[in-house]
Design an enzyme around this catalytic site. Structure first.
Site, PDB file in Angstrom:
ATOM      1  N   SER A  42     -25.590  37.662 -11.562  1.00  0.00           N
ATOM      2  CA  SER A  42     -27.012  37.807 -11.878  1.00  0.00           C
ATOM      3  C   SER A  42     -27.614  38.969 -11.108  1.00  0.00           C
ATOM      4  CB  SER A  42     -27.762  36.509 -11.533  1.00  0.00           C
ATOM      5  OG  SER A  42     -27.507  36.123 -10.206  1.00  0.00           O
ATOM      6  N   ASP A  80     -18.829  35.692  -7.927  1.00  0.00           N
ATOM      7  CA  ASP A  80     -18.602  35.675  -9.379  1.00  0.00           C
ATOM      8  C   ASP A  80     -17.532  36.678  -9.791  1.00  0.00           C
ATOM      9  OD1 ASP A  80     -19.735  34.088 -11.362  1.00  0.00           O
ATOM     10  OD2 ASP A  80     -21.725  34.960 -11.068  1.00  0.00           O
ATOM     11  N   GLU A 175     -25.110  25.057 -16.713  1.00  0.00           N
ATOM     12  CA  GLU A 175     -26.311  25.890 -16.881  1.00  0.00           C
ATOM     13  C   GLU A 175     -27.026  25.575 -18.200  1.00  0.00           C
ATOM     14  OE1 GLU A 175     -25.953  30.036 -15.902  1.00  0.00           O
ATOM     15  OE2 GLU A 175     -27.949  30.494 -16.674  1.00  0.00           O
TER      16      GLU A 175
HETATM   17  O1  KIV Z   1     -24.814  34.750 -11.681  1.00  0.00           O
HETATM   18  C1  KIV Z   1     -25.432  33.776 -11.226  1.00  0.00           C
HETATM   19  O2  KIV Z   1     -26.340  33.883 -10.404  1.00  0.00           O
HETATM   20  C2  KIV Z   1     -25.034  32.453 -11.705  1.00  0.00           C
HETATM   21  C3  KIV Z   1     -25.896  31.295 -11.353  1.00  0.00           C
HETATM   22  C4  KIV Z   1     -27.147  31.360 -12.113  1.00  0.00           C
HETATM   23  C5  KIV Z   1     -25.211  30.005 -11.512  1.00  0.00           C
HETATM   24  O3  KIV Z   1     -24.055  32.330 -12.370  1.00  0.00           O
END
Ligand code: KIV
Length: 256
Positions: A42, A80, A175
């Site tokens: 994000s 991520d 989500e």
């Molecule tokens: O990228 C992110 O911040 C996320 C969260 C919203 C779970 O995947």
């Protein structure tokens, strides 16, 4: 692994507190309060001004991962896997290893597209813990969508949750999933669910920190603004501007 077990053991004991961070100052503050700090992709929209998360690369995730990880003492650090970094098992293993080794994070997060269970398993098999992510998975959707409203989607989500657990993920982000199915999924799994727009039935909650502090300008229904930092920053910057223009700053106190 010790840190991962600490998190999984908290299921049915107390709710997990999770937030995102992309930089040192936020990591330092969040570490005092959070069980898990996620370096989410994000950052593409919240920080880098991109339209979506589709084009962040592994190097960017590593840079922010290093900044966050090196400032956490207690919280579990999850980074991520960006879109396009885990299309094949070979590519997934190479990029997961790079992220894990360079950032020294505790785990990576992989969005589920309903097919990539072998890829998730292959990362876990090389000793890298994985957090799963189902529901509205921004890497695979162009438009925002609430999941689990129609019957067919409910079955699909429960199946995805169980298959993520079978693949070996240690926790699962839900989500934007409707409350009844989030409850069923949470009750059906041995691993903790972390909700974002998925109701209080989840074992923990996560939000994008920039959203919940009023910094991002993105405030869908599931985001509660716990602070309005945009106003605080406005006041500070406006004061600075005035003092520079009136030659009040820098004063004698600020010069050598
Ligand atoms: O990228 C992110 O911040 C996320 C969260 C919203 C779970 O995947």
């Amino acid at each position: 692994m010790k840190n991962i077990n600490k998190i999984t053991n908290l299921k049915n004991k107390r709710p997990l507190v999770c937030l995102t961070a992309y930089s040192k100052p936020f990591a330092k503050i969040l570490d005092k309060y959070c069980d898990i700090v996620l370096v989410g992709d994000s950052l593409a929209t919240a920080m880098l001004g991109m339209k979506n998360t589709h084009n962040v690369n592994v190097e960017t995730m590593i840079q922010h991962g290093v900044s966050v990880r090196s400032n956490l003492r207690n919280a579990l650090c999850v980074v991520d896997m960006p879109a396009n970094s885990y299309k094949t098992t070979k590519q997934a293993k190479k990029n997961a290893k790079l992220i894990f080794n360079k950032t020294k994070c505790d785990a990576v997060k992989v969005e589920c597209n309903g097919k990539n269970y072998d890829i998730i398993k292959s990362i876990i098999n090389i000793g890298i813990p994985v957090m799963g992510h189902i529901g509205f998975t921004p890497q695979y959707f162009k438009k925002f969508k609430i999941r689990g409203i129609i019957e067919r989607d409910k079955h699909k989500l429960l199946e995805q949750a169980l298959r993520n657990q079978d693949a070996g993920v240690f926790s699962l982000v839900l989500e934007c999933i409707s409350e009844p199915i989030a409850k069923i999924i949470t009750k059906s799994l041995k691993i903790p669910t972390i909700g974002i727009g998925a109701s209080a039935h989840c074992d923990g909650q996560i939000l994008v920190t920039d959203d919940m502090l009023g910094l991002s300008g993105f405030y869908p229904k599931f985001v509660k603004k716990f602070a309005k930092l945009n106003n605080v920053i406005d006041i500070g910057i406006e004061k600075y501007k005035k003092e520079v223009q009136n030659k009040k700053f820098p004063s004698k106190k600020n010069i050598f």
